[in-house]
Design a protein around this motif. Structure first.
Motif, PDB file in Angstrom:
ATOM      1  N   ILE A  42      44.717  70.852  42.515  1.00 36.52           N
ATOM      2  CA  ILE A  42      44.586  71.376  41.151  1.00 36.52           C
ATOM      3  C   ILE A  42      44.771  70.258  40.131  1.00 36.52           C
ATOM      4  O   ILE A  42      44.041  70.169  39.134  1.00 36.52           O
ATOM      5  N   LEU A  43      45.745  69.366  40.386  1.00 36.82           N
ATOM      6  CA  LEU A  43      45.972  68.244  39.473  1.00 36.82           C
ATOM      7  C   LEU A  43      44.760  67.316  39.428  1.00 36.82           C
ATOM      8  O   LEU A  43      44.351  66.870  38.344  1.00 36.82           O
ATOM      9  N   MET A  44      44.167  67.021  40.591  1.00 33.31           N
ATOM     10  CA  MET A  44      42.966  66.180  40.623  1.00 33.31           C
ATOM     11  C   MET A  44      41.820  66.839  39.880  1.00 33.31           C
ATOM     12  O   MET A  44      41.049  66.175  39.174  1.00 33.31           O
ATOM     13  N   LEU A  45      41.692  68.169  40.033  1.00 31.67           N
ATOM     14  CA  LEU A  45      40.641  68.892  39.322  1.00 31.67           C
ATOM     15  C   LEU A  45      40.854  68.817  37.805  1.00 31.67           C
ATOM     16  O   LEU A  45      39.902  68.609  37.044  1.00 31.67           O
ATOM     17  N   ILE A  46      42.115  68.938  37.378  1.00 35.57           N
ATOM     18  CA  ILE A  46      42.412  68.841  35.949  1.00 35.57           C
ATOM     19  C   ILE A  46      42.097  67.440  35.434  1.00 35.57           C
ATOM     20  O   ILE A  46      41.492  67.263  34.362  1.00 35.57           O
ATOM     21  N   LEU A  47      42.506  66.410  36.205  1.00 31.17           N
ATOM     22  CA  LEU A  47      42.232  65.032  35.794  1.00 31.17           C
ATOM     23  C   LEU A  47      40.735  64.762  35.727  1.00 31.17           C
ATOM     24  O   LEU A  47      40.248  64.100  34.796  1.00 31.17           O
ATOM     25  N   ALA A  48      39.978  65.273  36.716  1.00 31.59           N
ATOM     26  CA  ALA A  48      38.524  65.089  36.696  1.00 31.59           C
ATOM     27  C   ALA A  48      37.898  65.798  35.494  1.00 31.59           C
ATOM     28  O   ALA A  48      36.987  65.262  34.850  1.00 31.59           O
ATOM     29  N   THR A  49      38.404  66.988  35.183  1.00 33.39           N
ATOM     30  CA  THR A  49      37.892  67.712  34.016  1.00 33.39           C
ATOM     31  C   THR A  49      38.171  66.960  32.724  1.00 33.39           C
ATOM     32  O   THR A  49      37.308  66.839  31.849  1.00 33.39           O
ATOM     33  N   VAL A  50      39.401  66.413  32.611  1.00 36.75           N
ATOM     34  CA  VAL A  50      39.739  65.636  31.413  1.00 36.75           C
ATOM     35  C   VAL A  50      38.860  64.395  31.311  1.00 36.75           C
ATOM     36  O   VAL A  50      38.371  64.040  30.223  1.00 36.75           O
ATOM     37  N   ALA A  51      38.637  63.719  32.449  1.00 36.73           N
ATOM     38  CA  ALA A  51      37.787  62.526  32.433  1.00 36.73           C
ATOM     39  C   ALA A  51      36.361  62.862  32.009  1.00 36.73           C
ATOM     40  O   ALA A  51      35.742  62.127  31.230  1.00 36.73           O
ATOM     41  N   MET A  52      35.816  63.971  32.516  1.00 34.91           N
ATOM     42  CA  MET A  52      34.472  64.377  32.131  1.00 34.91           C
ATOM     43  C   MET A  52      34.410  64.738  30.657  1.00 34.91           C
ATOM     44  O   MET A  52      33.440  64.406  29.956  1.00 34.91           O
ATOM     45  N   LEU A  53      35.452  65.403  30.149  1.00 33.52           N
ATOM     46  CA  LEU A  53      35.476  65.739  28.725  1.00 33.52           C
ATOM     47  C   LEU A  53      35.511  64.479  27.865  1.00 33.52           C
ATOM     48  O   LEU A  53      34.820  64.393  26.841  1.00 33.52           O
ATOM     49  N   VAL A  54      36.317  63.494  28.282  1.00 31.51           N
ATOM     50  CA  VAL A  54      36.370  62.236  27.533  1.00 31.51           C
ATOM     51  C   VAL A  54      35.023  61.536  27.562  1.00 31.51           C
ATOM     52  O   VAL A  54      34.544  61.013  26.544  1.00 31.51           O
ATOM     53  N   ARG A  55      34.384  61.534  28.742  1.00 29.42           N
ATOM     54  CA  ARG A  55      33.072  60.876  28.857  1.00 29.42           C
ATOM     55  C   ARG A  55      32.045  61.572  27.982  1.00 29.42           C
ATOM     56  O   ARG A  55      31.288  60.915  27.254  1.00 29.42           O
ATOM     57  N   PHE A  56      32.003  62.903  28.034  1.00 23.99           N
ATOM     58  CA  PHE A  56      31.041  63.646  27.213  1.00 23.99           C
ATOM     59  C   PHE A  56      31.321  63.459  25.728  1.00 23.99           C
ATOM     60  O   PHE A  56      30.399  63.376  24.910  1.00 23.99           O
ATOM     61  N   SER A  57      32.595  63.360  25.373  1.00 25.34           N
ATOM     62  CA  SER A  57      32.942  63.143  23.962  1.00 25.34           C
ATOM     63  C   SER A  57      32.447  61.777  23.500  1.00 25.34           C
ATOM     64  O   SER A  57      31.908  61.638  22.391  1.00 25.34           O
ATOM     65  N   ARG A  58      32.621  60.760  24.339  1.00 30.50           N
ATOM     66  CA  ARG A  58      32.135  59.422  23.977  1.00 30.50           C
ATOM     67  C   ARG A  58      30.616  59.395  23.869  1.00 30.50           C
ATOM     68  O   ARG A  58      30.067  58.784  22.948  1.00 30.50           O
ATOM     69  N   GLN A  59      29.949  60.059  24.821  1.00 30.00           N
ATOM     70  CA  GLN A  59      28.494  60.104  24.749  1.00 30.00           C
ATOM     71  C   GLN A  59      28.030  60.836  23.498  1.00 30.00           C
ATOM     72  O   GLN A  59      27.059  60.412  22.847  1.00 30.00           O
ATOM     73  N   ALA A  60      28.709  61.930  23.153  1.00 30.16           N
ATOM     74  CA  ALA A  60      28.346  62.659  21.937  1.00 30.16           C
ATOM     75  C   ALA A  60      28.576  61.800  20.695  1.00 30.16           C
ATOM     76  O   ALA A  60      27.773  61.816  19.749  1.00 30.16           O
ATOM     77  N   GLN A  61      29.677  61.014  20.706  1.00 29.93           N
ATOM     78  CA  GLN A  61      29.952  60.143  19.570  1.00 29.93           C
ATOM     79  C   GLN A  61      28.901  59.045  19.462  1.00 29.93           C
ATOM     80  O   GLN A  61      28.418  58.714  18.363  1.00 29.93           O
ATOM     81  N   GLN A  62      28.517  58.461  20.621  1.00 27.18           N
ATOM     82  CA  GLN A  62      27.475  57.439  20.606  1.00 27.18           C
ATOM     83  C   GLN A  62      26.149  58.007  20.127  1.00 27.18           C
ATOM     84  O   GLN A  62      25.424  57.359  19.362  1.00 27.18           O
ATOM     85  N   LEU A  63      25.825  59.217  20.580  1.00 23.68           N
ATOM     86  CA  LEU A  63      24.586  59.854  20.139  1.00 23.68           C
ATOM     87  C   LEU A  63      24.618  60.121  18.640  1.00 23.68           C
ATOM     88  O   LEU A  63      23.628  59.907  17.934  1.00 23.68           O
ATOM     89  N   ALA A  64      25.780  60.572  18.152  1.00 25.27           N
ATOM     90  CA  ALA A  64      25.906  60.811  16.710  1.00 25.27           C
ATOM     91  C   ALA A  64      25.754  59.512  15.928  1.00 25.27           C
ATOM     92  O   ALA A  64      25.102  59.477  14.875  1.00 25.27           O
ATOM     93  N   ASP A  65      26.339  58.410  16.446  1.00 26.00           N
ATOM     94  CA  ASP A  65      26.195  57.116  15.770  1.00 26.00           C
ATOM     95  C   ASP A  65      24.737  56.668  15.754  1.00 26.00           C
ATOM     96  O   ASP A  65      24.243  56.159  14.739  1.00 26.00           O
ATOM     97  N   LEU A  66      24.042  56.849  16.895  1.00 20.67           N
ATOM     98  CA  LEU A  66      22.628  56.472  16.949  1.00 20.67           C
ATOM     99  C   LEU A  66      21.801  57.293  15.969  1.00 20.67           C
ATOM    100  O   LEU A  66      20.913  56.759  15.287  1.00 20.67           O
ATOM    101  N   GLN A  67      22.097  58.576  15.886  1.00 23.59           N
ATOM    102  CA  GLN A  67      21.353  59.425  14.969  1.00 23.59           C
ATOM    103  C   GLN A  67      21.627  59.044  13.510  1.00 23.59           C
ATOM    104  O   GLN A  67      20.718  59.034  12.684  1.00 23.59           O
ATOM    105  N   MET A  68      22.885  58.712  13.205  1.00 22.18           N
ATOM    106  CA  MET A  68      23.212  58.281  11.851  1.00 22.18           C
ATOM    107  C   MET A  68      22.517  56.977  11.513  1.00 22.18           C
ATOM    108  O   MET A  68      21.978  56.800  10.405  1.00 22.18           O
ATOM    109  N   ASN A  69      22.515  56.035  12.479  1.00 19.76           N
ATOM    110  CA  ASN A  69      21.812  54.770  12.249  1.00 19.76           C
ATOM    111  C   ASN A  69      20.316  54.999  12.069  1.00 19.76           C
ATOM    112  O   ASN A  69      19.666  54.344  11.245  1.00 19.76           O
TER     113      ASN A  69
END
Length: 242
Positions: A42-69
Motif C-alpha cells: 500500500i505504501l509503494m502504491l501511495i508513493l507511485a501515485t504521488v510520483a505520477m501526480l508530481v510528474r503530471f503536474s510538471r508536465q501540465a506546468q510545462q505545457l502551460a508555459d509553452l502555451q503562454m510562450n
C-alpha cells in the motif's frame, strides 16, 4: 459404577487445542509478516501515485508555459504587421502620400505586411491542427527548388533588407519528394525565420542547401538551413522538438 475413593464426583479434564498451521507463535508471526507485506504494498502504491501526480503536474506546468510562450509570440507577431498597416493607412489618408510613388510604396508595404499577417494566422491554424493530431495532411509530389523559394518568400528573409546574404545551393536534378507541401513550406519558413532572428547578429549570412543523400533508411533528400550565429545551448537542445 460407584465413585472412586477420594473422588468428589467432579471429573478433571485437560483440553488441548492445536492449529493446523502449527503453534500460536508461528501463526502470529505469519500474520505479522503478511500485514507488513500488505502495508508495504500500500505504501509503494501511495508513493507511485504521488510520483505520477508530481510528474503530471510538471508536465501540465510545462505545457502551460509553452502555451503562454506561444500566445506571447503570436501576439508579438500579430502586433508588428498590424502596426505597420495602421501607420501606412494613416499616411495614405494624410498628406504624406501626395505623390504616386509614395502611394505605391505604402501599398506595397501594406501588401507585404498583410502577407505576413496571413502567414501568422496560417501558422496558428497549423498549430491547432497539430494539437488535434492532424499535423501532416495529404501528401503529393513536390519539387524541392520551388518549395525553398516559397519558404523564403513567406519568411522574414523577404523583408530583412539588402544586407542579408542568402546562399542557395540546390543540387541539380533532384527528384520530386512525397510530402505535405504546406507543412514543408512552414518548416522551411520557421527555420529561416529563426536563422534571421537569432543567427545574423554577427554575420548577415544564411545558407540553404539541398542534396541527395543515403541514410539508414535508404535514399533521401536533405535540406539544411545554416547560419553563423551562436547556436543552441547544449542544455536546451533536448527541447528542440517541444
Amino acid at each position: 459404577m460407584p465413585p472412586l475413593m477420594g473422588d468428589s464426583g467432579m471429573g478433571r479434564w485437560r483440553l488441548l487445542v492445536r492449529h493446523r498451521a502449527g503453534s500460536l507463535e508461528v501463526l502470529v508471526g505469519r500474520e505479522r509478516w503478511r500485514n507488513l507485506a500488505i502495508s508495504a504494498a500500500i505504501l509503494m502504491l501511495i508513493l507511485a501515485t504521488v510520483a505520477m501526480l508530481v510528474r503530471f503536474s510538471r508536465q501540465a506546468q510545462q505545457l502551460a508555459d509553452l502555451q503562454m510562450n506561444f500566445v506571447a509570440g503570436v501576439s508579438h507577431e500579430l502586433r508588428t504587421p498590424l502596426t505597420v498597416i495602421r501607420t501606412a493607412a494613416f499616411n495614405l489618408r494624410g498628406k504624406l502620400a501626395s505623390r504616386p510613388e509614395q502611394v505605391e510604396k505604402y501599398g506595397k508595404l501594406i501588401q507585404v505586411e498583410s502577407e505576413k499577417l496571413a502567414a501568422t494566422v496560417e501558422q496558428v491554424l497549423r498549430f491547432a491542427s497539430t494539437k488535434a493530431g492532424h499535423v501532416i495532411r495529404d501528401r503529393a509530389p513536390v519539387a524541392i527548388e520551388p518549395l525553398i523559394e516559397d519558404g523564403l518568400r513567406s519568411s522574414r528573409a523577404a523583408v530583412a533588407g539588402a544586407g542579408l546574404v542568402i546562399e542557395r545551393q540546390v543540387e541539380p536534378g533532384l527528384p520530386l519528394i512525397l510530402a505535405d507541401e504546406l507543412a514543408m513550406k512552414h518548416v522551411l519558413q520557421n527555420l529561416v525565420d529563426n536563422a534571421v532572428k537569432y543567427g545574423t547578429e554577427g554575420d548577415n549570412w544564411i545558407g540553404i542547401f539541398a542534396a541527395a543523400i543515403v541514410d539508414e533508411h535508404g535514399p533521401a533528400i536533405e535540406i539544411r538551413v545554416a547560419d553563423r550565429g551562436p547556436g543552441i545551448p547544449l542544455d536546451e537542445q533536448q527541447h528542440i522538438f517541444d
